[in-house]
Design a protein around this motif. Structure first.
Motif, PDB file in Angstrom:
ATOM      1  N   UNK A 134       0.961  -1.319   0.075  1.00  0.00           N
ATOM      2  CA  UNK A 134       0.079  -0.093  -0.170  1.00  0.00           C
ATOM      3  C   UNK A 134       0.811   0.843   0.124  1.00  0.00           C
ATOM      4  N   UNK A 135       2.126   1.136  -0.483  1.00  0.00           N
ATOM      5  CA  UNK A 135       3.205   2.306  -0.582  1.00  0.00           C
ATOM      6  C   UNK A 135       3.889   1.731  -1.696  1.00  0.00           C
ATOM      7  N   UNK A 136       4.156   3.111  -3.221  1.00  0.00           N
ATOM      8  CA  UNK A 136       5.342   3.240  -4.073  1.00  0.00           C
ATOM      9  C   UNK A 136       6.337   2.452  -3.364  1.00  0.00           C
ATOM     10  N   UNK A 137       6.676   1.098  -4.457  1.00  0.00           N
ATOM     11  CA  UNK A 137       7.640   1.242  -4.387  1.00  0.00           C
ATOM     12  C   UNK A 137       8.671   1.365  -5.737  1.00  0.00           C
ATOM     13  N   UNK A 149       5.432   7.029  -0.389  1.00  0.00           N
ATOM     14  CA  UNK A 149       6.018   6.318  -0.193  1.00  0.00           C
ATOM     15  C   UNK A 149       6.937   4.796   0.115  1.00  0.00           C
ATOM     16  N   UNK A 150       7.250   3.664  -0.005  1.00  0.00           N
ATOM     17  CA  UNK A 150       7.723   2.958   0.519  1.00  0.00           C
ATOM     18  C   UNK A 150       9.196   2.985   0.722  1.00  0.00           C
ATOM     19  N   UNK A 151       9.539   2.640   2.028  1.00  0.00           N
ATOM     20  CA  UNK A 151      10.955   3.242   2.993  1.00  0.00           C
ATOM     21  C   UNK A 151      11.435   1.984   3.333  1.00  0.00           C
ATOM     22  N   UNK A 152      12.649   1.476   2.983  1.00  0.00           N
ATOM     23  CA  UNK A 152      12.920   0.120   3.752  1.00  0.00           C
ATOM     24  C   UNK A 152      13.890  -0.313   3.410  1.00  0.00           C
ATOM     25  N   UNK A 153      14.217  -1.594   3.863  1.00  0.00           N
ATOM     26  CA  UNK A 153      14.970  -2.361   3.033  1.00  0.00           C
ATOM     27  C   UNK A 153      15.158  -2.649   1.853  1.00  0.00           C
ATOM     28  N   UNK A 154      14.336  -2.860   1.223  1.00  0.00           N
ATOM     29  CA  UNK A 154      13.881  -3.486   0.003  1.00  0.00           C
ATOM     30  C   UNK A 154      13.141  -2.424  -1.237  1.00  0.00           C
ATOM     31  N   UNK A 155      13.605  -0.446  -0.136  1.00  0.00           N
ATOM     32  CA  UNK A 155      12.222  -0.518  -1.321  1.00  0.00           C
ATOM     33  C   UNK A 155      13.322   1.563  -0.998  1.00  0.00           C
ATOM     34  N   UNK A 156      12.602   2.446  -1.515  1.00  0.00           N
ATOM     35  CA  UNK A 156      13.052   4.036  -1.226  1.00  0.00           C
ATOM     36  C   UNK A 156      14.206   4.216   0.926  1.00  0.00           C
ATOM     37  N   UNK A 157      14.927   4.584   0.258  1.00  0.00           N
ATOM     38  CA  UNK A 157      15.513   5.319   1.606  1.00  0.00           C
ATOM     39  C   UNK A 157      15.030   6.683   2.258  1.00  0.00           C
ATOM     40  N   UNK A 158      15.491   6.500   3.881  1.00  0.00           N
ATOM     41  CA  UNK A 158      14.286   7.287   4.701  1.00  0.00           C
ATOM     42  C   UNK A 158      15.088   8.925   4.004  1.00  0.00           C
ATOM     43  N   UNK A 209      12.250 -10.413  -2.606  1.00  0.00           N
ATOM     44  CA  UNK A 209      11.567 -11.718  -1.542  1.00  0.00           C
ATOM     45  C   UNK A 209      10.375 -12.168  -1.846  1.00  0.00           C
ATOM     46  N   UNK A 210       9.683 -10.480  -2.121  1.00  0.00           N
ATOM     47  CA  UNK A 210       7.998 -10.421  -2.394  1.00  0.00           C
ATOM     48  C   UNK A 210       7.676 -11.730  -3.164  1.00  0.00           C
ATOM     49  N   UNK A 211       8.064 -12.062  -4.312  1.00  0.00           N
ATOM     50  CA  UNK A 211       7.825 -12.630  -5.187  1.00  0.00           C
ATOM     51  C   UNK A 211       7.756 -14.185  -5.269  1.00  0.00           C
ATOM     52  N   UNK A 212       9.267 -13.559  -4.682  1.00  0.00           N
ATOM     53  CA  UNK A 212       9.609 -15.828  -3.482  1.00  0.00           C
ATOM     54  C   UNK A 212       8.518 -15.934  -2.184  1.00  0.00           C
ATOM     55  N   UNK A 213       7.651 -15.242  -1.959  1.00  0.00           N
ATOM     56  CA  UNK A 213       6.606 -14.976  -0.856  1.00  0.00           C
ATOM     57  C   UNK A 213       5.012 -15.926  -1.282  1.00  0.00           C
TER      58      UNK A 213
END
Ligand code: SAH
Length: 235
Positions: A168-171, A224-233, A177-181
């Motif tokens: 629910x946020x833009x990547x 924005x989606x913020x995190x490891x597999x996303x945008x930097x803060x 990892x999401x595909x493999x889950x």
């Protein structure tokens, strides 16, 4: 007109606004969802049942059924009703589905999905927003949910596989990892940034172990989606 409600008991006034909200909710389902092609009957029922006004800040309640996102604090937003419906319909949930939402925010989409799916997992990065979720959702009778605070950009590996994952946020990209889950035939619904001011809502379906098909569901506008597999803060 002034003072017309002054003698009214609180509970009566409450019942009155509940009725008003319910009628606005019916209208929203008709004009914003059905008119734009949302067909899933169970989803339309859920959208008619979940009180969106309980997910928006009190001072914005009168706008609960507007055709737009609304601020929910912490610089975040509750998605536009149509966009929630579009994503949930694309996720193709049934009563057996295990679904993950990344970016639970107000919990509105979680509440909608809890009507449709077997079990709903949700992750919210913002601690303050995440903290409010369990009690708000429990009050509405949602019992088939599991909430975690933290960075969900790499999914929830301990609870995988999922029949559907909604981001629910833009990547910045579709994260491996999401595909493999995803379970076999699982669906990933994710807004992806394509240059400045261009976000596309993508549906990726797992056809085989390493076989995925992609569909573009249209232009959207997310935080924005913020995190490891996303945008930097920022900052
Ligand atoms: N579906 C929500 C919309 C929330 S807006 C609703 O109906 O209210 C997007 C949310 O994603 C924000 O609350 C933001 O804090 C959260 N978010 C951003 N990056 C995240 C991440 N890496 N993991 C989990 N949540 C994240």
């Amino acid at each position: 007109m002034s003072g017309r409600f002054s003698g009214m008991k609180r509970s009566k006034a409450g019942a009155r606004s509940e009725k008003l909200f319910a009628s606005e909710r019916q209208k929203m389902v008709r004009r914003q969802l059905k008119a734009r092609g949302i067909r899933d009957k169970a989803l339309l029922r859920a959208m008619k049942a979940v009180p969106r006004e309980l997910f928006v800040p009190e001072n914005l309640r009168e706008f609960s059924y507007d055709d737009s996102p609304l601020p929910i604090g912490e610089a975040q937003t509750i998605s536009q009703p149509y966009v929630v419906a579009l994503m949930v319909e694309a996720a193709g949930l049934t009563s057996n589905s295990r679904v993950l939402e990344i970016g639970a925010g107000s919990g509105y989409c979680v509440a909608i999905m809890s009507h449709l799916a077997g079990r709903v997992y949700a992750i919210e990065r913002d601690e303050a927003l995440a903290e409010e979720l369990p009690s708000r959702l429990a009050e509405l009778g949602c019992t088939n949910i599991e909430i975690r605070a933290g960075d969900g950009s790499a999914g929830w590996v301990e609870e995988a596989p999922f029949d559907a994952i909604i981001v629910s946020a833009v990547a910045p990209h579709i994260a491996q990892p999401l595909l493999s889950q995803l379970a076999p035939d699982g669906r990933l619904i994710v807004p992806v940034a394509r240059g400045t001011d261009n976000q596309r809502l993508m549906k990726v379906t797992r056809r085989g172990e390493d076989d995925f098909s992609e569909e573009d569901l249209g232009g959207v506008h997310f935080v924005p989606l913020i995190g490891e597999e996303a945008f930097a803060p920022a900052g």
